[in-house]
Write a protein that holds these residues in place. Structure first.
Motif, PDB file in Angstrom:
ATOM      1  N   PRO B  59      95.169  84.285 -72.244  1.00  0.00           N
ATOM      2  CA  PRO B  59      95.902  83.027 -72.470  1.00  0.00           C
ATOM      3  C   PRO B  59      96.734  82.652 -71.236  1.00  0.00           C
ATOM      4  CG  PRO B  59      96.941  84.837 -73.642  1.00  0.00           C
ATOM      5  CD  PRO B  59      95.715  85.396 -73.006  1.00  0.00           C
ATOM      6  N   ALA B  60      96.998  81.378 -71.111  1.00  0.00           N
ATOM      7  CA  ALA B  60      97.843  80.918 -70.011  1.00  0.00           C
ATOM      8  C   ALA B  60      99.248  81.506 -70.176  1.00  0.00           C
ATOM      9  CB  ALA B  60      97.894  79.391 -70.022  1.00  0.00           C
ATOM     10  N   SER B 123      69.704  88.558 -61.000  1.00  0.00           N
ATOM     11  CA  SER B 123      70.372  87.269 -60.757  1.00  0.00           C
ATOM     12  C   SER B 123      71.759  87.246 -61.382  1.00  0.00           C
ATOM     13  CB  SER B 123      69.548  86.122 -61.338  1.00  0.00           C
ATOM     14  OG  SER B 123      68.246  86.179 -60.870  1.00  0.00           O
ATOM     15  N   LEU B 124      71.907  87.961 -62.488  1.00  0.00           N
ATOM     16  CA  LEU B 124      73.206  88.007 -63.161  1.00  0.00           C
ATOM     17  C   LEU B 124      74.282  88.658 -62.296  1.00  0.00           C
ATOM     18  CD1 LEU B 124      72.403  88.975 -66.850  1.00  0.00           C
ATOM     19  CD2 LEU B 124      73.536  86.922 -66.083  1.00  0.00           C
ATOM     20  N   SER B 125      73.848  89.528 -61.363  1.00  0.00           N
ATOM     21  CA  SER B 125      74.825  90.228 -60.529  1.00  0.00           C
ATOM     22  C   SER B 125      75.618  89.259 -59.655  1.00  0.00           C
ATOM     23  CB  SER B 125      74.129  91.275 -59.677  1.00  0.00           C
ATOM     24  OG  SER B 125      73.269  90.632 -58.782  1.00  0.00           O
ATOM     25  N   ASP B 126      75.026  88.099 -59.382  1.00  0.00           N
ATOM     26  CA  ASP B 126      75.719  87.102 -58.563  1.00  0.00           C
ATOM     27  C   ASP B 126      76.549  86.134 -59.415  1.00  0.00           C
ATOM     28  OD1 ASP B 126      74.500  88.145 -56.306  1.00  0.00           O
ATOM     29  OD2 ASP B 126      72.717  86.925 -56.592  1.00  0.00           O
ATOM     30  N   LEU B 127      76.464  86.330 -60.728  1.00  0.00           N
ATOM     31  CA  LEU B 127      77.135  85.385 -61.634  1.00  0.00           C
ATOM     32  C   LEU B 127      78.647  85.607 -61.679  1.00  0.00           C
ATOM     33  CD1 LEU B 127      76.634  83.337 -64.204  1.00  0.00           C
ATOM     34  CD2 LEU B 127      77.059  85.411 -65.478  1.00  0.00           C
ATOM     35  N   THR B 128      79.378  84.553 -61.478  1.00  0.00           N
ATOM     36  CA  THR B 128      80.828  84.573 -61.694  1.00  0.00           C
ATOM     37  C   THR B 128      81.230  83.224 -62.265  1.00  0.00           C
ATOM     38  OG1 THR B 128      81.066  85.966 -59.746  1.00  0.00           O
ATOM     39  CG2 THR B 128      83.070  85.002 -60.621  1.00  0.00           C
ATOM     40  N   VAL B 129      81.840  83.236 -63.416  1.00  0.00           N
ATOM     41  CA  VAL B 129      82.294  81.991 -64.027  1.00  0.00           C
ATOM     42  C   VAL B 129      83.795  82.112 -64.236  1.00  0.00           C
ATOM     43  CG1 VAL B 129      82.080  80.459 -66.020  1.00  0.00           C
ATOM     44  CG2 VAL B 129      80.075  81.702 -65.220  1.00  0.00           C
ATOM     45  N   ASP B 130      84.535  81.161 -63.713  1.00  0.00           N
ATOM     46  CA  ASP B 130      85.990  81.117 -63.897  1.00  0.00           C
ATOM     47  C   ASP B 130      86.356  79.777 -64.506  1.00  0.00           C
ATOM     48  OD1 ASP B 130      87.067  83.577 -62.950  1.00  0.00           O
ATOM     49  OD2 ASP B 130      86.438  82.998 -60.946  1.00  0.00           O
ATOM     50  N   VAL B 131      86.979  79.802 -65.657  1.00  0.00           N
ATOM     51  CA  VAL B 131      87.427  78.567 -66.300  1.00  0.00           C
ATOM     52  C   VAL B 131      88.911  78.709 -66.591  1.00  0.00           C
ATOM     53  CG1 VAL B 131      87.078  76.978 -68.230  1.00  0.00           C
ATOM     54  CG2 VAL B 131      85.152  78.297 -67.379  1.00  0.00           C
ATOM     55  N   GLU B 132      89.674  77.750 -66.129  1.00  0.00           N
ATOM     56  CA  GLU B 132      91.121  77.808 -66.390  1.00  0.00           C
ATOM     57  C   GLU B 132      91.568  76.572 -67.143  1.00  0.00           C
ATOM     58  OE1 GLU B 132      94.117  79.304 -63.673  1.00  0.00           O
ATOM     59  OE2 GLU B 132      92.479  79.997 -62.387  1.00  0.00           O
ATOM     60  N   GLY B 133      92.179  76.773 -68.279  1.00  0.00           N
ATOM     61  CA  GLY B 133      92.711  75.674 -69.085  1.00  0.00           C
ATOM     62  C   GLY B 133      93.867  76.249 -69.869  1.00  0.00           C
ATOM     63  N   LYS B 134      93.813  76.070 -71.202  1.00  0.00           N
ATOM     64  CA  LYS B 134      94.806  76.719 -72.051  1.00  0.00           C
ATOM     65  C   LYS B 134      94.637  78.236 -71.983  1.00  0.00           C
ATOM     66  CE  LYS B 134      95.621  73.157 -75.500  1.00  0.00           C
ATOM     67  NZ  LYS B 134      95.412  72.771 -76.899  1.00  0.00           N
ATOM     68  N   GLU B 135      93.374  78.616 -71.711  1.00  0.00           N
ATOM     69  CA  GLU B 135      93.050  80.037 -71.546  1.00  0.00           C
ATOM     70  C   GLU B 135      92.281  80.208 -70.247  1.00  0.00           C
ATOM     71  OE1 GLU B 135      90.874  80.095 -75.110  1.00  0.00           O
ATOM     72  OE2 GLU B 135      92.393  81.196 -76.233  1.00  0.00           O
ATOM     73  N   LYS B 136      92.382  81.390 -69.705  1.00  0.00           N
ATOM     74  CA  LYS B 136      91.629  81.690 -68.486  1.00  0.00           C
ATOM     75  C   LYS B 136      90.416  82.535 -68.891  1.00  0.00           C
ATOM     76  CE  LYS B 136      92.280  83.725 -63.952  1.00  0.00           C
ATOM     77  NZ  LYS B 136      93.145  84.570 -63.137  1.00  0.00           N
ATOM     78  N   VAL B 137      89.240  82.023 -68.603  1.00  0.00           N
ATOM     79  CA  VAL B 137      88.005  82.734 -68.968  1.00  0.00           C
ATOM     80  C   VAL B 137      87.298  83.188 -67.699  1.00  0.00           C
ATOM     81  CG1 VAL B 137      85.802  82.573 -70.188  1.00  0.00           C
ATOM     82  CG2 VAL B 137      87.763  81.290 -71.021  1.00  0.00           C
ATOM     83  N   ARG B 138      86.964  84.451 -67.652  1.00  0.00           N
ATOM     84  CA  ARG B 138      86.233  84.980 -66.496  1.00  0.00           C
ATOM     85  C   ARG B 138      85.003  85.729 -66.981  1.00  0.00           C
ATOM     86  NH1 ARG B 138      88.973  88.752 -62.972  1.00  0.00           N
ATOM     87  NH2 ARG B 138      87.409  88.165 -61.465  1.00  0.00           N
ATOM     88  N   ILE B 139      83.870  85.388 -66.408  1.00  0.00           N
ATOM     89  CA  ILE B 139      82.630  86.107 -66.723  1.00  0.00           C
ATOM     90  C   ILE B 139      82.079  86.609 -65.398  1.00  0.00           C
ATOM     91  CG2 ILE B 139      80.326  85.967 -67.743  1.00  0.00           C
ATOM     92  CD1 ILE B 139      81.396  83.536 -69.351  1.00  0.00           C
ATOM     93  N   PHE B 140      81.874  87.896 -65.295  1.00  0.00           N
ATOM     94  CA  PHE B 140      81.391  88.466 -64.039  1.00  0.00           C
ATOM     95  C   PHE B 140      80.683  89.803 -64.294  1.00  0.00           C
ATOM     96  CE2 PHE B 140      84.755  91.686 -63.718  1.00  0.00           C
ATOM     97  CZ  PHE B 140      85.738  91.138 -64.544  1.00  0.00           C
ATOM     98  N   CYS B 141      80.048  90.303 -63.250  1.00  0.00           N
ATOM     99  CA  CYS B 141      79.371  91.603 -63.352  1.00  0.00           C
ATOM    100  C   CYS B 141      80.096  92.615 -62.477  1.00  0.00           C
ATOM    101  CB  CYS B 141      77.929  91.477 -62.876  1.00  0.00           C
ATOM    102  SG  CYS B 141      76.972  90.433 -63.936  1.00  0.00           S
ATOM    103  N   GLU B 142      80.042  93.870 -62.881  1.00  0.00           N
ATOM    104  CA  GLU B 142      80.702  94.898 -62.065  1.00  0.00           C
ATOM    105  C   GLU B 142      79.882  96.190 -62.071  1.00  0.00           C
ATOM    106  OE1 GLU B 142      84.492  95.497 -63.951  1.00  0.00           O
ATOM    107  OE2 GLU B 142      83.624  96.772 -65.483  1.00  0.00           O
TER     108      GLU B 142
END
Lengths: 91, 142
Positions: B59-60, B123-142
């Motif tokens: 959450p923010a 291909s998923l290894s290069d995936l990074t999704v960052d969304v910032e709003g009321k909540e901060k959402v991060r999708i990534f591989c490690e």
């Protein structure tokens, strides 16, 4: 390596904390027994339904499901709110 | 440019060898190079395949009611899931595709085969999704 233990922690506000350590190995042994018992039936069902296109799926669904179960190890789900917290870890 | 190639070109420039000889030498070097590359040990810079797909929702700072979510999915589970989806009967796959289309996701499950499975996971290894709003959402591989 197949998952052997599931940890589950649940915490709710003003309620008791639940900590559960579930030995998954018990389920796998039970599942293996059921699958062995059902395998002749699955084989017959696959042969009957082969012309309809379901035979291959019936034959492969068991082993593929086992692969999914085996791959569960390392899964973590953690949800934390202001009043409650849930943590599931498959080891 | 490699040292060997440089030397050949210098010899050509100095007139020690003619163009035909230079061409032969360069061709010989080109033939040796792939073998050398194969023999080279894996360098540290080489990208390692990721082990987990992470989804983190926070959450923010001003949102105290928000929930924190932390999900770690093993890549091998994704592989196993895709393999499981490949044995779903064709008519059922069609129904799944239609349901996904209704949700705005154009995905043809029949196109996902074991052959292109590794390609999808890589291909998923290069995936990074960052969304910032009321909540901060991060999708990534490690």
């Amino acid at each position: 390596m197949i998952p052997i233990l599931m940890k589950m922690h649940i915490r709710e506000k003003d309620k008791n904390k639940i900590k559960l350590y579930f030995p998954l190995i018990c389920i796998w042994i039970l599942m293996a027994a059921v699958m062995i018992a059902l395998s002749p039936l699955i084989l017959i069902a696959a042969l009957i339904s082969w012309p309809l296109g379901y035979g291959r799926s019936l034959l492969l669904i068991g082993p593929r499901l086992l692969t999914v179960i085996g791959a569960l190890s390392g899964l973590v789900v953690q949800v934390e709110g202001s009043d409650e917290k849930v943590y599931i870890y498959i080891k | 440019m490699s040292e060997e190639r440089r030397k050949i070109l210098e010899m050509l420039a100095e007139g020690k060898i003619n163009t035909d000889e230079a061409e032969k030498l360069l061709a010989a070097i080109s033939a040796d190079e792939p073998e050398k590359k194969e023999k080279q040990p894996d360098s540290g810079a080489e990208k390692q395949s990721p082990k987990y797909l992470r989804v983190v929702v926070e959450p923010a700072p001003d949102n105290k009611e928000g929930e924190k979510v932390n999900i770690r999915v093993p890549m091998k589970l994704l592989r196993a899931g895709i393999k499981l989806a490949s044995v779903v009967p064709v008519d059922v796959q069609g129904k799944v595709d239609e349901a996904l289309k209704e949700k705005g996701i154009k995905l043809d499950l029949s196109q996902i085969t074991e052959d292109n499975l590794e390609e999808i996971v890589e291909s998923l290894s290069d995936l990074t999704v960052d969304v910032e709003g009321k909540e901060k959402v991060r999708i990534f591989c490690e």
